[in-house]
Motif scaffolding. Structure first.
Motif, PDB file in Angstrom:
ATOM      1  N   PHE A 109     -10.495  -2.375   7.409  1.00 47.46           N
ATOM      2  CA  PHE A 109      -9.822  -3.141   6.367  1.00 47.46           C
ATOM      3  C   PHE A 109      -8.315  -3.120   6.548  1.00 47.46           C
ATOM      4  N   ALA A 110      -7.671  -4.092   5.917  1.00 48.95           N
ATOM      5  CA  ALA A 110      -6.211  -4.155   5.830  1.00 48.95           C
ATOM      6  C   ALA A 110      -5.861  -4.641   4.433  1.00 48.95           C
ATOM      7  N   LEU A 111      -4.864  -4.018   3.825  1.00 49.90           N
ATOM      8  CA  LEU A 111      -4.489  -4.340   2.448  1.00 49.90           C
ATOM      9  C   LEU A 111      -2.987  -4.231   2.285  1.00 49.90           C
ATOM     10  N   ALA A 112      -2.343  -5.350   1.949  1.00 46.97           N
ATOM     11  CA  ALA A 112      -0.925  -5.332   1.586  1.00 46.97           C
ATOM     12  C   ALA A 112      -0.868  -5.192   0.073  1.00 46.97           C
ATOM     13  N   VAL A 113      -0.323  -4.076  -0.421  1.00 41.39           N
ATOM     14  CA  VAL A 113      -0.436  -3.781  -1.850  1.00 41.39           C
ATOM     15  C   VAL A 113       0.834  -3.155  -2.395  1.00 41.39           C
ATOM     16  N   CYS A 114       1.169  -3.534  -3.628  1.00 47.43           N
ATOM     17  CA  CYS A 114       2.277  -2.913  -4.347  1.00 47.43           C
ATOM     18  C   CYS A 114       1.705  -2.040  -5.456  1.00 47.43           C
ATOM     19  N   ALA A 115       2.058  -0.779  -5.459  1.00 45.73           N
ATOM     20  CA  ALA A 115       1.637   0.150  -6.507  1.00 45.73           C
ATOM     21  C   ALA A 115       2.785   1.123  -6.731  1.00 45.73           C
ATOM     22  N   GLY A 116       2.798   1.734  -7.899  1.00 46.30           N
ATOM     23  CA  GLY A 116       3.885   2.666  -8.191  1.00 46.30           C
ATOM     24  C   GLY A 116       3.813   3.179  -9.605  1.00 46.30           C
ATOM     25  N   HIS A 117       4.945   3.625 -10.096  1.00 47.23           N
ATOM     26  CA  HIS A 117       5.025   4.164 -11.451  1.00 47.23           C
ATOM     27  C   HIS A 117       5.236   3.013 -12.419  1.00 47.23           C
ATOM     28  N   HIS A 174       6.344  -2.684  -0.813  1.00 45.62           N
ATOM     29  CA  HIS A 174       4.904  -2.462  -0.861  1.00 45.62           C
ATOM     30  C   HIS A 174       4.473  -1.714   0.396  1.00 45.62           C
ATOM     31  N   ALA A 175       3.183  -1.554   0.563  1.00 41.70           N
ATOM     32  CA  ALA A 175       2.658  -0.866   1.745  1.00 41.70           C
ATOM     33  C   ALA A 175       1.562  -1.698   2.384  1.00 41.70           C
ATOM     34  N   ILE A 176       1.414  -1.536   3.671  1.00 44.95           N
ATOM     35  CA  ILE A 176       0.278  -2.079   4.402  1.00 44.95           C
ATOM     36  C   ILE A 176      -0.656  -0.900   4.666  1.00 44.95           C
TER      37      ILE A 176
END
Length: 212
Positions: A109-117, A174-176
């Protein structure tokens, strides 16, 4: 001789080997590439796609992401066939894709995602993205059960989405995340495949790409 199960016994959850070929849970999707003008930013692309699907990205009808090689081109995934294409855009005929989601199936899988506080200012939710790859990895691992999946191996790398919208510069950190996973809960995972992960899905983040 088969004996009946003891009264009150809990029936085991089905595993991959217990499904026949026709019984494996499946998710039908439609994928295509849409070409806007080269300077088309993600927010503008989202607004034009929203007119086709009737709702915002992440609502269950569609997700999208920018092509990393061709300016103005976006990959779009929808849960229903297209009724039309965005005005002034070029688009390939959507390809029908079937994703099998039986317990125990494994995918890269590959996922470009923004997550945080997350913090709230009045009724508005703001997300302060994680600053390190290890924070994104910890987030993904901690929430995996809720996503309906089990990580087998993965790693995260930091990235930034930069664009201008109506003359204002934007930056979304974000992160990949890439690796391998196993389907743990088909119903939960189906929901996230359809609706996306994390924040800023309306800017083209959160689409999970699965491949064998």
């Amino acid at each position: 001789m088969n004996r009946p199960a003891p009264k009150g016994a809990v029936k085991a959850a089905p595993t991959l080997v217990s499904y026949t070929r026709l019984e494996i849970p499946q998710l039908e999707l439609f994928e295509t590439a849409v070409g806007f003008e080269a300077q088309c930013d993600p927010i503008t692309a989202h607004e034009r796609l929203r007119q086709v699907f009737g709702q915002k990205a992440g609502g269950g009808q569609f997700l999208f992401r920018a092509d990393s090689t061709v300016p103005g081109r976006y990959w779009v995934r929808s849960t229903a066939p297209w009724s039309s294409k965005p005005a002034g855009a070029t688009a390939f005929e959507p390809k029908r894709v079937i994703i099998q989601l039986a317990v125990g199936l494994m995918y890269h899988f590959a996922l470009a995602v923004c997550a945080g506080h997350e913090v709230y200012e009045g009724e508005e939710k703001l997300v302060h993205p994680f600053r390190t790859a290890s924070e994104f990895e910890a987030w993904f691992n901690a929430n995996a059960a809720g996503f309906g999946l089990r990580p087998l191996m993965f790693s995260a790398s930091l990235n930034s989405l930069r664009f201008r919208y109506q003359g204002v510069p934007y930056r979304i950190d974000h992160a990949i995340i890439e690796g391998a996973l196993e389907v743990a809960d088909p119903d939960r995972m189906k929901r996230y495949v359809q609706r996306g992960f994390g924040s800023h899905r309306r800017a083209g983040l959160g689409l999970l790409h699965l491949y064998n």
